[in-house]
Every structure is written in structure tokens, then in C-alpha cells.
Scaffold this active site. Structure first.
Site, PDB file in Angstrom:
ATOM      1  N   ILE A 468       0.842  -1.204   0.000  1.00 27.55           N
ATOM      2  CA  ILE A 468       0.000   0.000   0.000  1.00 27.55           C
ATOM      3  C   ILE A 468       0.875   1.252   0.000  1.00 27.55           C
ATOM      4  O   ILE A 468       0.450   2.318   0.406  1.00 27.55           O
ATOM      5  CB  ILE A 468      -0.967  -0.017   1.203  1.00 27.55           C
ATOM      6  CG1 ILE A 468      -0.206  -0.133   2.530  1.00 27.55           C
ATOM      7  CG2 ILE A 468      -1.935  -1.191   1.072  1.00 27.55           C
ATOM      8  CD1 ILE A 468      -1.113  -0.064   3.778  1.00 27.55           C
ATOM      9  N   GLY A 511       2.647  -7.024   8.438  1.00 28.71           N
ATOM     10  CA  GLY A 511       2.956  -7.479   7.093  1.00 28.71           C
ATOM     11  C   GLY A 511       4.312  -8.103   6.896  1.00 28.71           C
ATOM     12  O   GLY A 511       4.429  -9.306   6.616  1.00 28.71           O
ATOM     13  N   ARG A 591      14.752  -6.334  13.350  1.00 33.27           N
ATOM     14  CA  ARG A 591      15.641  -6.275  12.182  1.00 33.27           C
ATOM     15  C   ARG A 591      15.036  -5.382  11.102  1.00 33.27           C
ATOM     16  O   ARG A 591      13.831  -5.444  10.829  1.00 33.27           O
ATOM     17  CB  ARG A 591      15.867  -7.671  11.630  1.00 33.27           C
ATOM     18  CG  ARG A 591      16.817  -7.717  10.445  1.00 33.27           C
ATOM     19  CD  ARG A 591      17.256  -9.126  10.149  1.00 33.27           C
ATOM     20  NE  ARG A 591      18.056  -9.673  11.256  1.00 33.27           N
ATOM     21  CZ  ARG A 591      18.222 -10.969  11.487  1.00 33.27           C
ATOM     22  NH1 ARG A 591      17.646 -11.861  10.706  1.00 33.27           N
ATOM     23  NH2 ARG A 591      18.964 -11.373  12.501  1.00 33.27           N
ATOM     24  N   GLN A 601       8.788   4.918   6.115  1.00 29.52           N
ATOM     25  CA  GLN A 601       7.661   4.560   6.978  1.00 29.52           C
ATOM     26  C   GLN A 601       7.662   5.400   8.245  1.00 29.52           C
ATOM     27  O   GLN A 601       6.634   5.924   8.670  1.00 29.52           O
ATOM     28  CB  GLN A 601       7.749   3.081   7.384  1.00 29.52           C
ATOM     29  CG  GLN A 601       7.167   2.128   6.401  1.00 29.52           C
ATOM     30  CD  GLN A 601       5.660   2.129   6.489  1.00 29.52           C
ATOM     31  OE1 GLN A 601       5.015   3.167   6.401  1.00 29.52           O
ATOM     32  NE2 GLN A 601       5.085   0.972   6.674  1.00 29.52           N
ATOM     33  N   LYS A 663      10.175  -6.945  13.455  1.00 28.73           N
ATOM     34  CA  LYS A 663       9.058  -6.591  14.342  1.00 28.73           C
ATOM     35  C   LYS A 663       7.972  -5.816  13.611  1.00 28.73           C
ATOM     36  O   LYS A 663       6.806  -5.863  13.984  1.00 28.73           O
ATOM     37  CB  LYS A 663       9.567  -5.733  15.499  1.00 28.73           C
ATOM     38  CG  LYS A 663      10.052  -6.508  16.705  1.00 28.73           C
ATOM     39  CD  LYS A 663      10.317  -5.517  17.836  1.00 28.73           C
ATOM     40  CE  LYS A 663      10.815  -6.219  19.082  1.00 28.73           C
ATOM     41  NZ  LYS A 663      11.235  -5.209  20.085  1.00 28.73           N
ATOM     42  N   GLY A 666       5.361  -0.219  10.534  1.00 29.18           N
ATOM     43  CA  GLY A 666       4.311   0.516   9.836  1.00 29.18           C
ATOM     44  C   GLY A 666       3.622   1.570  10.674  1.00 29.18           C
ATOM     45  O   GLY A 666       3.218   2.601  10.165  1.00 29.18           O
ATOM     46  N   GLU A 667       3.455   1.323  11.960  1.00 27.32           N
ATOM     47  CA  GLU A 667       2.606   2.204  12.750  1.00 27.32           C
ATOM     48  C   GLU A 667       3.350   2.894  13.884  1.00 27.32           C
ATOM     49  O   GLU A 667       2.902   3.931  14.374  1.00 27.32           O
ATOM     50  CB  GLU A 667       1.404   1.414  13.297  1.00 27.32           C
ATOM     51  CG  GLU A 667       1.032   0.301  12.337  1.00 27.32           C
ATOM     52  CD  GLU A 667      -0.439  -0.020  12.174  1.00 27.32           C
ATOM     53  OE1 GLU A 667      -1.300   0.794  12.502  1.00 27.32           O
ATOM     54  OE2 GLU A 667      -0.707  -1.127  11.677  1.00 27.32           O
TER      55      GLU A 667
HETATM   56 MO1  MOS Z   1      -3.096  -0.339  10.403  1.00 25.56          MO
HETATM   57  S1  MOS Z   1      -4.465   1.032  11.120  1.00 25.56           S
HETATM   58  O1  MOS Z   1      -3.567  -1.628  11.473  1.00 25.56           O
HETATM   59  O2  MOS Z   1      -3.780  -0.618   8.810  1.00 25.56           O
END
Ligand code: MOS
Length: 705
Positions: A468, A511, A591, A601, A663, A666-667
């Protein structure tokens, strides 16, 4: 940066996106781009009232308009399976099933026409009559409808309690007791949600903008009472998601319905305004935090009580207290959530759901406690480092938050900071610095990967991952090359096709760790399989691995990424404008597969945090029950001019609970950023802002001390 990489180690190497050229030249096709010869376009008609029933849908006039193929509404739409959803029935999928209107912006019809313009014209001409009912759209921390949120299989634990919080607060020398609020916030991914659906060879096929093609296909099959394997979903390129495209959204349901009824290839693209009400958003929160500590800052009590809103069709609870379960040690801990059902669109996961607003509250309160104790805010946090996860009592697989503080503080130049507030000027600007910590889970989930040795010496790897924009395709190419012991140029990665087999979505920062494990297993096995072969047969040799059992055996330990965030702000004393001059984040994320995409990111997440701190707020109209600013003219997000250079780095974080060591990144980037900025605004001005966003009117309205 401490990532080691060399020419023979694809994992850890800087690599530009493998599909970068396709994207910048326009060759990459998104869900609304894929050409079909017999395409018809659907335009959704959304309710204009916030609560009530559809009385009549006057279709006749629209059906005779040029190019109009038909109108779908609750009187003629196919019946759907009311129990379909991911783990639990999802009421947001029950579109055009009855005359009920749960909120403004709920789909009441779909107009199909030969061209997009004709469909839109038909939708705008469609007369829908409603019977209106009383509504409530206004969230408040003391709303009488708030009740304790029930635990949900797909949410983190919503409550935790140990020790006697009230008793510890009474006996604490220093107490912070404050209410922090965050507004509704929207993902606004660049690509609006789009789906193209058709029936072909007895299967329902969709090209859809989502974050997980496999689960999207399975949920759609369930929703339409179809065999699991008779739905195929592809999502080769997706222009941002952040949770708003996490699995099935209305564009896919509407397109699939219309394709089924009219037996045509149907494309449904949501407009920007429709994205605001139909694809989820972050609920507003009101969080009361109480911290009790000894004079030396040692925490005796942490009490985090968060309230949020949900719709009448879905109970989604913003888990703002989740992070508090894994941050600081204390004699007593309590985390609780309440939720109120309103006539509002359904809130959903949005980048670091829970942790993003939760960290604003907790980390602002920790800053207030540091001031009250006369302690440096980093020192306060270090003194309260827990030995086990406070919420569960389980050990951490790795932590390294203190290492993040040390590294970040050194890079930022924190040591020379004067703790006093409101005393630094740069012309008309008041200057300040602040810091905050953050955490986000680093969980692993199931995936299936197939690695194929091709006769030409290349390798093809298939996994139903989603890219994405985060760079999954590139990272997985590197992971595959590493396991195959070949260069990345010999690996072709195919993703986002539900036919590739079970795989978790791009969400919850799952992911790369999850798909990467499956890719590692399949590629390693293939390498061993072909090692002694003289040549590869013309049909190739494939190995397919499903990691579901391995992942189940890994269990659910306390595995989390950590962040130390630092900000420098300037506050204009005459206009109240807050400018962020520096942002710096240091992270423990396991890693790092690709330092370039991981940096992006983290920088992206911190940019979101800046935008959350200063700009973003969805505003509901209490008179009409609609969102006032459901567009990018009224819903402000940070632009380039608002964002300073952002520095990111990471510490060594060896954590082989997942054998890949990954780990997830993304967030975590957004977690703590808004608190660091708010804490810097306090340091600059001496005024504590406990309500986001910190807009100029609020800065002036609260005064500058
Ligand atoms: Mo993230 S809000 O879990 O796509």
C-alpha cells in the site's frame, strides 16, 4: 544507523522500490485503472439524513436518463449474509439490506451507467425520500450513553487491573489527574477506494483497493453466500491505506452486488467526500489519566480511562489504553474503555489505532508528572522501566526503550536542555523542546508463500501480501533473495492475489514479519530442494509453505516496537501559530530489512503525528448530523510547508521470537509524536495543551504565559 549490510546480504541493504519506475511512469495500474471492454460505472448515493428510514427511492426518472443501466437500492439488491465479517459480524457490510439509515453518508442506492459522468448525473438526480428520526452525533467525555466496552477478539485487551489504584493515589506524594481529548481523524489516503467486479468462469473476480486480498476475498465469499474459492480478489497496486482499506469496504460490496444483478463488469469509485463517511476514521477520544508517584518519580498508580464513539451498526472501540499496558511499571495499574453508540459513521482502525491517541494522553501526563516532580522527562521514564509487561506480567521478547532514549537524546542534543518553560525567544517566536515515548505491537500472523525456480535461472515468489506504498514488494524481494542466496535481480515477487493462498492483511504492522516468514520458509526450502539438481525442468520447481501452524506455536508473547520522539517547536506569540522546527525519532523495531523504505515509513508516521498535533480535526454538525468538513478543503492535513526535515534512526534490537527478527515499522512512527510536540509547546509557552489539535485559536485562547 546500526543496520549492517553488505553486497551479499540483501536484507539490510538500501534498495529503491522495485515497482518505482512503473509507478512514476503511470504503468502501474490501480483498482480504478484496469481496463475492461464492457465496463459500467456505479456511483453511490449516500443518505443525507443522520438517522431514520428510506421512505421511497424514485428510480423511474433516473432510469430513463442517458446511459443509465439501472439503480440498485434496498428494494432490489441481493440479500447478503448478516454474519459475514472478519472474526465477528460486520454491520458496515450490510449495505442496501433494509430501509434503515444509521448515519449521514450511509449508502442508500447505486446508480449504474455507461460512463462515470452519466452515473454521477443519475446519482445526483435520484430523489430519495426519508422518514427522519431523532439523532445524536455529538461525542463528549461525559456522554450519558457511554458504557464499558466489551472485549473483542480482534481488539487488544481493553482492560487491565492490578493493585489498588485508588489506595495508591491517596498515598502518592505527587498526583497528575487530567483529561486529554483528541478529535475525529481521517486517513485520507491519496487513492480513493475503488473496486471493479465481474463474474468470469463461474467466479466473482474483483480488482479492489484493499490491504489484504486473501481475507477480502474470503469475507466477500461469505457475504454473498459463495464457496470460499469462487471469489478472487487482486490488489496489485494500492495508493495508501492506513487502515481505511483494511479488508472489505463498501465500494467492493456495491461493485460485487451490481455485477451480480446486472451481469456486467462494474466499477465503483468513491469520491473524496464518500471516503470520509464510508471507510472508517479514528474516533474522537476523551482520556482521563491519573498518575500517582513518590517525590522521586517512582510510579505508584497509573489509571487510564478512555472513552470513544462508535456507530449503531458496528461496535469499534478505539483502544487508546492499549499502550499503557506495556509502558511503565507501577504498584497499581488500571486500564478501562468506554464507548457510546451515536448516529455517526463507523470508526475503524487508523494508523496505530489506540496507541496514536493513547500516547498523546499518557505521554503528556508523564511530562506533567516530570514537571511536578522536578525531574527530566527521560529520567522519569527510565526510573519507571518495568521488568515485565505491566498489563500481563509476561516478559518482553525485547524492549530497548531506554536505548532509544539514550540514542535519541544524544542525536537531538537533549542534555543541554533548560527545563524551565516560557523563557526562550527567537524574535517573535517562543521556543521549546519536548519528548515522548511510544510503543506498538510487533506481532506475527499467518501467510502462505510459493517459491518457484524457473528454468532461466530466475525465481518467482508468490504471496498474497499488499503493498500500500510501504514497500512490501521490495522488502519481500530482499527477504526472498536472502533465503535463496541470490541477488535481488533474480527474484520476481508477485503479491496481492487471493489465489496465492491464506495471508494476513497489511495492518497492525503485521505485514513484513508475517509474509517475510512465509517467504523465508518457502525460499529456503526451495534452495535446498534444487541444490543437487543438474538443471531446472521447463515447468519449474515450486515449494509452497503455509506458516499458520508455525505462527500458532509461536504464541502471543509481549513483543513490541518502541519509540523515543523528540520535537522542537516555535510558537508565534502574536498569531498563536505553532511551527515544528525539528522532529527526531529513534526506534527499536527489530531487524530492518530495507533502511530506505523503513526510514520512509517512520518519517511518514511522524509526519502524521505532526499533522495530528497541529491540524487535523473532523467536525460534526450538531444541527444537521453531518460532518462539516468531509473534504480536503475543510479537513486540514500537514503540507510540505508545515513539515521540517525529520530525522530517524534505530537501535540494535535483536529479537528472534519471529525467526526473521522483523518486528514491523508501519505504525510505530506516529506513536508519541503528537505528545512530543505538545510537550514542546508547553516548554515554549508554559501552557499545557490537553486538547488536539493545537491550532492558533487555541494557543491564543489559552494565552501565552
Ligand atoms: Mo493499520 S491502522 O492496522 O492498517
Amino acid at each position: 544507523m546500526t543496520t549492517t549490510a553488505n553486497a551479499t546480504s540483501p536484507v539490510g541493504a538500501v534498495r529503491t522500490r522495485v515497482e518505482g519506475r512503473a509507478k512514476v511512469t503511470g504503468a502501474a495500474l490501480y483498482a480504478a485503472d484496469v481496463p475492461y471492454a464492457d465496463l459500467v460505472h456505479g456511483w453511490a448515493v449516500l443518505s443525507t439524513i443522520p438517522h431514520g428510514r428510506v421512505h421511497t427511492v424514485s428510480t423511474a426518472a433516473v432510469e430513463s436518463m442517458p446511459g443509465v443501466v439501472g439503480v440498485l437500492h434496498h428494494g432490489n439488491a441481493p440479500r447478503l449474509n448478516p454474519t459475514a465479517g472478519w472474526g465477528a459480524p460486520d454491520g458496515t457490510l450490510q449495505i442496501l439490506q433494509d430501509d434503515q439509515v444509521p448515519h449521514a453518508g450511509w449508502p442508500v442506492a447505486l446508480v449504474l451507467a455507461d460512463t462515470l459522468e452519466q452515473a454521477r448525473a443519475g446519482a445526483e438526480a435520484l430523489v430519495v425520500a426519508y422518514d427522519e428520526e431523532p439523532f445524536g452525533v455529538t461525542f463528549a467525555h461525559d456522554h450519558p450513553g457511554l458504557r464499558t466496552a466489551t472485549e473483542s477478539p480482534l481488539a487488544p485487551p481493553l482492560s487491565a487491573e492490578h493493585g489498588d489504584v485508588e489506595q495508591e493515589l491517596v498515598t502518592s506524594a505527587v498526583v497528575v489527574d487530567q483529561l486529554y481529548t483528541t478529535p475525529g481523524e481521517h486517513h485520507v489516503a491519496i487513492e480513493p477506494h475503488a473496486a471493479t467486479a465481474r463474474w468470469a468462469d463461474g467466479r466473482l473476480e474483483l480488482v479492489d483497493a484493499n490491504q489484504g486480498s486473501f481475507l477480502t476475498a474470503r469475507i466477500l465469499a461469505d457475504l454473498f453466500f459463495l464457496d470460499p474459492d469462487s471469489v478472487r480478489v487482486r490488489s496489485e497496486h494500492v495508493g495508501g491505506g492506513f487502515g481505511s482499506k483494511a479488508l472489505v469496504r463498501p465500494q467492493a460490496v456495491l461493485a460485487a452486488m451490481a455485477a451480480t444483478v446486472f451481469r456486467r463488469t462494474v466499477r465503483v469509485v468513491l469520491s473524496r467526500r464518500q471516503v470520509f463517511t464510508l471507510t472508517g476514521y479514528r474516533s474522537p477520544t476523551a482520556q482521563r489519566i491519573r498518575l500517582g508517584a513518590d517525590r522521586d518519580g517512582r510510579l505508584r498508580a497509573i489509571d487510564h480511562q478512555s472513552s470513544s464513539q462508535t456507530s449503531t451498526v458496528l461496535e469499534f472501540v478505539e483502544p487508546a489504553g492499549a499502550m499503557t499496558r506495556v509502558m511503565y511499571g507501577s504498584d497499581a495499574l488500571r486500564v478501562k474503555h468506554k464507548v457510546v453508540r451515536l448516529n455517526v459513521p463507523s470508526p475503524r482502525w487508523m494508523r496505530a489505532p489506540g496507541e496514536a491517541p493513547g500516547s498523546f494522553a499518557l505521554e503528556s501526563a508523564m511530562d506533567e508528572l516530570a514537571v511536578a516532580c522536578g525531574l527530566d522527562p527521560i529520567e522519569l521514564r527510565v526510573r519507571n522501566e518495568p521488568t515485565v509487561a505491566p498489563g500481563s506480567g509476561l516478559p518482553f521478547t525485547s524492549r530497548n526503550l531506554v536505548a532509544c532514549f539514550r540514542e535519541g537524546a544524544q542525536r537531538f542534543g537533549w542534555a543541554t536542555r533548560d527545563p524551565r518553560s516560557g523563557i526562550r525567544r527567537d524574535g517573535r517566536w517562543l521556543m521549546g523542546t519536548g519528548m515522548a515515548a511510544g510503543s506498538y505491537p510487533g506481532d506475527t500472523s499467518f501467510a502462505t508463500a510459493t517459491a518457484t525456480a524457473e528454468p532461466d535461472g530466475g525465481f518467482t515468489v508468490r504471496v498474497a501480501a499488499a503493498d500500500i506504498g510501504q514497500g512490501a514488494r521490495t522488502a519481500l524481494t530482499q527477504i526472498a533473495a536472502q533465503a535463496l542466496e541470490v541477488g535481488t535481480d533474480r527474484v520476481r515477487l508477485l503479491i496481492a492475489d487471493s489465489d496465492f493462498g491464506p495471508a494476513i492483511l497489511a495492518g497492525h504492522s503485521w505485514g513484513t514479519a508475517s509474509w517475510g516468514l512465509a517467504v523465508t520458509r518457502a525460499a529456503t526450502s526451495l534452495r535446498k530442494t534444487i541444490a543437487d539438481l543438474p538443471s531446472i525442468p521447463a515447468t519449474g520447481i515450486s515449494v509452497k509453505v503455509d506458516t499458520a501452524k508455525e505462527v500458532e506455536a509461536m504464541g502471543h508473547p509481549e513483543r513490541h516496537a518502541y519509540a523515543a520522539q523528540f520535537a522542537e517547536v516555535a510558537v508565534d506569540v502574536s498569531t498563536g501559530e505553532v511551527r515544528v522546527r525539528r522532529l527526531l525519532g529513534t526506534f527499536a523495531i527489530g531487524r530492518v530489512v530495507n533502511p530506505l523504505t523503513v526510514s520512509s515509513q517512520l518519517i511518514g508516521g511522524m509526519t502524521w503525528g505532526l499533522s495530528m498535533a497541529l491540524h487535523e480535526a473532523g467536525v460534526m454538525d450538531p444541527a444537521f448530523g453531518t460532518q462539516v468538513n468531509a473534504d480536503l478543503a475543510g479537513y486540514h492535513i500537514a503540507t510540505h510547508a508545515d513539515v521540517p526535515p525529520i530525522e530517524v534512526s534505530w537501535v540494535d534490537d535483536e529479537d528472534l521470537h519471529n525467526p526473521t527478527g522483523i518486528k514491523g515499522a508501519g505504525e510505530i512512527g506516529i506513536v508519541g509524536t503528537a505528545a512530543a510536540i505538545a510537550n514542546a509547546v508547553w516548554h515554549a509557552t508554559g501552557v499545557r495543551h490537553r486538547a488536539l489539535p493545537i491550532t492558533p485559536d487555541r494557543v491564543l485562547g489559552r494565552g501565552i504565559s
